[in-house]
Structure formats: C-alpha cells, structure tokens
Design a protein around this motif. Structure first.
Motif, mmCIF file in Angstrom:
data_model
loop_
_atom_site.group_PDB
_atom_site.id
_atom_site.type_symbol
_atom_site.label_atom_id
_atom_site.label_comp_id
_atom_site.label_asym_id
_atom_site.label_seq_id
_atom_site.Cartn_x
_atom_site.Cartn_y
_atom_site.Cartn_z
ATOM 1 N N HIS A 65 0.850 -1.194 0.000
ATOM 2 C CA HIS A 65 0.000 0.000 0.000
ATOM 3 C C HIS A 65 0.877 1.233 0.000
ATOM 4 N N SER A 66 0.347 2.301 -0.577
ATOM 5 C CA SER A 66 1.108 3.543 -0.680
ATOM 6 C C SER A 66 0.763 4.520 0.432
ATOM 7 N N VAL A 67 -0.255 4.234 1.196
ATOM 8 C CA VAL A 67 -0.645 5.064 2.344
ATOM 9 C C VAL A 67 -0.759 4.136 3.543
ATOM 10 N N PRO A 68 -0.839 4.666 4.767
ATOM 11 C CA PRO A 68 -0.923 3.785 5.942
ATOM 12 C C PRO A 68 -2.068 2.783 5.809
ATOM 13 N N LEU A 69 -1.817 1.552 6.228
ATOM 14 C CA LEU A 69 -2.789 0.483 6.068
ATOM 15 C C LEU A 69 -4.105 0.798 6.759
ATOM 16 N N TYR A 70 -4.052 1.535 7.893
ATOM 17 C CA TYR A 70 -5.302 1.836 8.600
ATOM 18 C C TYR A 70 -6.209 2.746 7.783
ATOM 19 N N ALA A 71 -5.665 3.394 6.765
ATOM 20 C CA ALA A 71 -6.467 4.317 5.969
ATOM 21 C C ALA A 71 -6.932 3.709 4.653
ATOM 22 N N THR A 72 -6.540 2.480 4.390
ATOM 23 C CA THR A 72 -6.899 1.885 3.109
ATOM 24 C C THR A 72 -7.104 0.387 3.295
ATOM 25 N N GLY A 73 -7.098 -0.359 2.206
ATOM 26 C CA GLY A 73 -7.297 -1.799 2.280
ATOM 27 C C GLY A 73 -7.805 -2.299 0.949
ATOM 28 N N VAL A 74 -8.239 -3.566 0.923
ATOM 29 C CA VAL A 74 -8.774 -4.135 -0.303
ATOM 30 C C VAL A 74 -10.257 -4.385 -0.150
ATOM 31 N N GLU A 75 -10.951 -4.368 -1.279
ATOM 32 C CA GLU A 75 -12.384 -4.666 -1.321
ATOM 33 C C GLU A 75 -12.561 -6.013 -2.009
ATOM 34 N N VAL A 76 -13.312 -6.889 -1.383
ATOM 35 C CA VAL A 76 -13.623 -8.182 -1.976
ATOM 36 C C VAL A 76 -15.029 -8.109 -2.566
ATOM 37 N N SER A 77 -15.167 -8.362 -3.847
ATOM 38 C CA SER A 77 -16.475 -8.338 -4.487
ATOM 39 C C SER A 77 -17.403 -9.338 -3.808
ATOM 40 N N PRO A 78 -18.658 -8.941 -3.528
ATOM 41 C CA PRO A 78 -19.619 -9.897 -2.974
ATOM 42 C C PRO A 78 -19.835 -11.111 -3.868
ATOM 43 N N LEU A 79 -19.521 -10.978 -5.167
ATOM 44 C CA LEU A 79 -19.659 -12.111 -6.076
ATOM 45 C C LEU A 79 -18.578 -13.161 -5.834
ATOM 46 N N CYS A 80 -17.496 -12.782 -5.131
ATOM 47 C CA CYS A 80 -16.416 -13.717 -4.810
ATOM 48 C C CYS A 80 -16.651 -14.413 -3.478
ATOM 49 N N SER A 81 -17.122 -13.663 -2.492
ATOM 50 C CA SER A 81 -17.222 -14.237 -1.152
ATOM 51 C C SER A 81 -18.273 -13.485 -0.340
ATOM 52 N N ASN A 134 -14.095 -19.241 0.684
ATOM 53 C CA ASN A 134 -13.722 -19.550 -0.709
ATOM 54 C C ASN A 134 -12.754 -18.541 -1.328
ATOM 55 N N LEU A 135 -11.877 -17.953 -0.518
ATOM 56 C CA LEU A 135 -10.935 -16.961 -1.054
ATOM 57 C C LEU A 135 -9.523 -17.519 -1.250
ATOM 58 N N GLU A 136 -9.248 -18.710 -0.718
ATOM 59 C CA GLU A 136 -7.885 -19.228 -0.786
ATOM 60 C C GLU A 136 -7.391 -19.357 -2.232
ATOM 61 N N ALA A 137 -8.256 -19.856 -3.098
ATOM 62 C CA ALA A 137 -7.837 -20.063 -4.490
ATOM 63 C C ALA A 137 -7.499 -18.741 -5.177
ATOM 64 N N ILE A 138 -8.154 -17.666 -4.738
ATOM 65 C CA ILE A 138 -7.920 -16.357 -5.354
ATOM 66 C C ILE A 138 -6.724 -15.658 -4.718
ATOM 67 N N CYS A 139 -6.552 -15.829 -3.393
ATOM 68 C CA CYS A 139 -5.627 -14.977 -2.645
ATOM 69 C C CYS A 139 -4.301 -15.632 -2.262
ATOM 70 N N ARG A 140 -4.294 -16.947 -2.025
ATOM 71 C CA ARG A 140 -3.101 -17.562 -1.441
ATOM 72 C C ARG A 140 -1.859 -17.309 -2.293
#
Length: 499
Positions: free
Chosen positions: A460-476, A481-487
């Motif tokens: 991340h380019s800014v502090p982690l507490y101010a950002t993050g990732v969004e997981v599409s509801p269509l994925c999980s 069921n995220l291991e196959a996508i994320c591991r």
C-alpha cells in the motif's frame, strides 16, 4: 388574493356583475371534512384558481379521513399515557457471539442454505429515504461510499443476494446431486420521493445481475402532518402537508399492496428485513435464518453491543415486568439508565443496540399488519412543518419497524460484531460518525482481514489503517472460498478483488 379582470369602458356596477362568484366547494366533501373537524382545509377556497381548486379537491378525496382521524386520536391519547417501566433483556433471549460454537454456526448455515434453496426466504429492503444528509437528492441506495469498485449500496446488496443464491445452489447440488435451487425474491419499499428514481436506477444497471422478475418495488404510504390540536396542516392553500409514515409503514404497505399474499403464493415463509444504509449488511444471511428456524420464534433481530452509554442508538428492553421485548430510542432512555452497569458482567445493563436487521415469519407479518392498523398508534415527531403560514410547529406521524416486536409471541436476539456487519451511512463526510468515509474504512478493513486469512499479501502507498482491499460480494459472502484467489498473491491497496 387575485385581482378580478377589469373590463375597459364599463362602470363599477357592470364590472361587479361581470365577475361571477367562485363555485362553492363540493358540499358532500365539505360535510365529510366537518364531520372530522377538518373543514379549515377549504379556508382559502375563494382565492384559488380553477386548477388549484381541482387539485385541492382531489387531494382531499384521496385522504382516508376516518383512518386519519382514528390515527390522530389514538396517537394523541397514547402519548398522554404513562410509559411502563423498562427492564434489561433477559440473557436467555440473546445468542451472544462468545457463547456460540463452530458446530452451531455450521449447522445454522446449512439449515439456512437449505431453506433458501427451497425458496422459503424473501428479502425486504426499507429504502424510502433520500440521501439528503449525504448531500444528495437521489435515493440513499444509489449512493457510492467511495469503495475501489465505485459500487452503490444497491449494487453491493444485490451482489450479496446473487452470492447467497449461488451458495444455496451449490449446497443443494452437493446434497442431492442436482443443481435445482430457487431464487431469492427481493421486495424493495420506496417512497413517493424515491420510487421513480429507484426503478430507473435498477433498470439502467440491468438489476445488477438479478432477474427483473425477482425484484418487486412498492411504495410506503404518506400521512398528513397535523397541528398540536390535531388539525391537518396545509402546505399551500391547495395542498395538504404530508410526510412518509416511517419505516414501520412497511407493514400497512405490504398489506394494502397485497404483497403478503404474493409472498404466500411464492411459498415464502421467512422474511429478512433491513435498512438500506448499512454498507456491511449481510443480506439473506443463511446463519441468521438457520438460527431463526432453529429457535422457532416469530421475530428476531441482530444486535450489537452498545459502544458507550451516550451512543445514539435505540436499545432492546423488556417493557414492564415480564412484558414483551421492544426498542427504546436513545432520546427516550434516561441518562442514569443508559449508564447503568450490570454488576455481574461489568457491561451496560441496556446494551443490546437495534441496528435494523430483522427476521420475521410471514404469518407474523400478517398479524402485525392487522394489529398495527387496528391499534392505530403512531409516534409523534414534533417538527417545523412548511405551511401557508411559513414554518409552523406540528407533528409528523410515523411508525417504526420495531413497533412489531411487542406483538410477537416469541422473540430472539442474535448478537453480531459491528466491525463485521454494521457500517451505517447516515451523515455527510466531515461529521463525527456514520459517514461514507467511516463505512468505507470498515468495509476495507474487514475485507483486508479476509484476504490475509486466506493467505494473501498487501502492499500500500498510504498507511494500512487508511486503506485496504475490497472483496467483491460475487467472490465471497463472509470471507469463504478466497484461498484459491488470494493464497500467495500480493495485492496493491486500495483495489477490488473480483472474478
């Protein structure tokens, strides 16, 4: 008052004779108004144009005067009655997070998916409000809280329904060897102020992947605003001042639009009801449904622990000794009670916050629709009402979704973690709480935890507490069921993880 048209070259006698007096109000309608003490609605009749008189007559004819009179009288009388003392909710009524086992959660999840696959669950969305406090005149569900995907609240909720449908179909296929599974019907309550825009938003976005025939829109009602002596307030000389009848208006709206019969025809037995302004709402939650079925109750609510005594949330209480569970708004809870501590647990005595996440049986919804209409008690909200005299103090009459709970023969509360299921979007950015920014951060932080638990990495380019990732509801739906996508993969935040 409008000036009469002058005819040049005629004396005053001829002029007076040329101006015919306005026709009187329809006599039968005037008599009806007099029967209920509302004849002042025609007070400025003589000053109106013909078009304005026609508008006023139609406006009055569309009022159910006997019903309005009954509601006003019952609500005024109820307000004058002493309120029963309140008691904390008994521990046995609450399924707390710390008490639940993994085996119970898995069993409820599977029970819920099974019922969903058979078409027994409907989803009921309360979406009558505009995003006025967010700086938008659009329906609140159209609002984009600033996630990397740019998705609106409506889209997030629609995609969660799609995800649950897929999970239910997979569970059915694994259990029976066939893939047959019913879709989840989505009933969306709008208001006269949001109905057209909501329908067009869904149409323009192709129902976010849902089938058009699995979404039903219907409008909540409006009710006249009244003065402190119970008289209808006129917004203009030819228009009655009205306001939506509150999110509790959903019960009468379902009844009068015959949607309770529609649900029965579809084989629906359970209804998941929620408010539109929660960015983390788990729509059609299989675990909550399984718990609800397992408990065999008529009504249930998800609750979160109150964060601090002055938090502006209603809390569940027991009304009267051994009385029914109901909700007391924060403004109605005495400060000493709000701060009272349970000496055994060290927590607040009145700690179970209502966050508008409810489950009802269809049989109970039928009962409530009839009982609330019969009792005709509405909450009186004192407001400045736009009127022909400028802003005047009067009452808006509202019912609330939680008004149903005192009618329930059995109620259960299901504790959830606010960081997982409650991200309210109520105030514009810059406010101290419940803003799009705060909701977005709650979503990103939760989804970041999911990705890391599934073996993913973040840069991340800014502090982690101010950002993050969004997981599409269509994925999980809940991080599954995220291991196959994320591991083993690295994601640069902020971003959306999608198929």
């Amino acid at each position: 008052m409008r000036e009469p048209t002058m005819v040049v070259g005629m004396d005053s006698t001829a002029t007076s004779a040329a101006v015919s007096p306005p026709p009187p109000p329809p006599q039968a309608l005037l008599e009806r108004l007099k029967d209920y003490g509302q004849e002042d609605a025609f007070a400025l009749w003589d000053e109106l144009s013909n078009e304005e008189r026609d508008f006023l007559v139609k406006d009055i004819e569309n009022l159910d005067l006997p019903r309005i009179d009954r509601i006003v009288r019952c609500s005024f009388r109820s307000q004058a009655l002493p309120v029963a003392a309140i008691e904390p909710v008994p521990e046995k009524s609450v399924s707390s997070v710390e008490e639940r086992t993994m085996e119970e959660r898995e069993r409820w999840w599977n029970m819920g998916l099974k019922a969903i696959s058979k078409g027994k669950l409907a989803v009921l969305l309360l979406s009558g409000g505009q995003g006025t406090r967010l700086g938008s005149s659009d329906p609140k569900g159209c609002f984009n809280i600033g996630l990397p995907s740019g998705k609106s609240l409506f889209q997030l909720q629609a995609e969660r329904i799609l995800c649950v449908q897929r999970l239910a179909a997979q569970a059915t296929s694994e259990g029976t060897g066939s893939g047959g599974s019913e879709s989840i019907h989505w009933y969306i309550m709008t208001s006269p102020f949001t109905d057209d825009a909501t329908r067009k938003f869904f149409e323009s976005h192709k129902y976010f992947g849902l089938e058009a025939d699995q979404v039903t829109f219907f409008q909540q009602g409006t009710i006249p605003c009244v003065s402190k002596d119970g008289r209808v307030i006129m917004e203009t000389p030819y228009k009655v001042a009205k306001s939506p009848d509150g999110n509790g208006g959903v019960y009468s709206a379902l009844k009068y639009s015959k949607l309770l019969e529609d649900m029965a025809m579809r084989g629906i037995k359970y209804v998941d009801c929620y408010g539109v302004d929660n960015a983390l709402v788990r729509v059609a939650d299989p675990t909550f449904l399984g718990y609800f079925i397992d408990k065999g109750v008529s009504a249930a609510a998800k609750v979160v622990r109150k964060a601090y005594p002055q938090e502006k949330v209603g809390v569940f209480v027991r009304r009267g000794k051994g009385g029914p569970l109901t909700v007391v708004e924060y403004s109605e809870l005495d400060s000493s009670l709000a701060s009272a501590i349970n000496q055994t647990t060290g927590r607040l005595r009145f700690c179970w916050s209502n966050v508008c996440l409810h489950m009802f049986t269809l049989d109970f919804l039928n009962q409530v629709a009839n009982s609330l209409e019969k009792d005709s008690v509405y909450h009186l909200a004192e407001k400045k009402i736009p009127s022909i005299h400028g802003y005047t103090m009067g009452y808006k009459l509202e019912q609330f979704i939680f008004d149903a709970f005192p009618y329930a023969p059995s109620t259960a509360l299901f504790e959830v973690l606010r960081e997982e299921e409650f991200a309210p979007v109520k105030n514009a950015n810059g406010s101290n709480y419940d803003t799009p920014d705060s909701a977005r951060l709650l979503v990103l932080r939760l989804h970041t935890r999911w990705v890391i638990a599934a073996g993913g990495f973040l840069t991340h380019s800014v502090p982690l507490y101010a950002t993050g990732v969004e997981v599409s509801p269509l994925c999980s739906y809940t991080g599954e069921n995220l291991e196959a996508i994320c591991r083993g993969r690295t994601f640069h935040a902020p971003c959306e993880i999608a198929f």
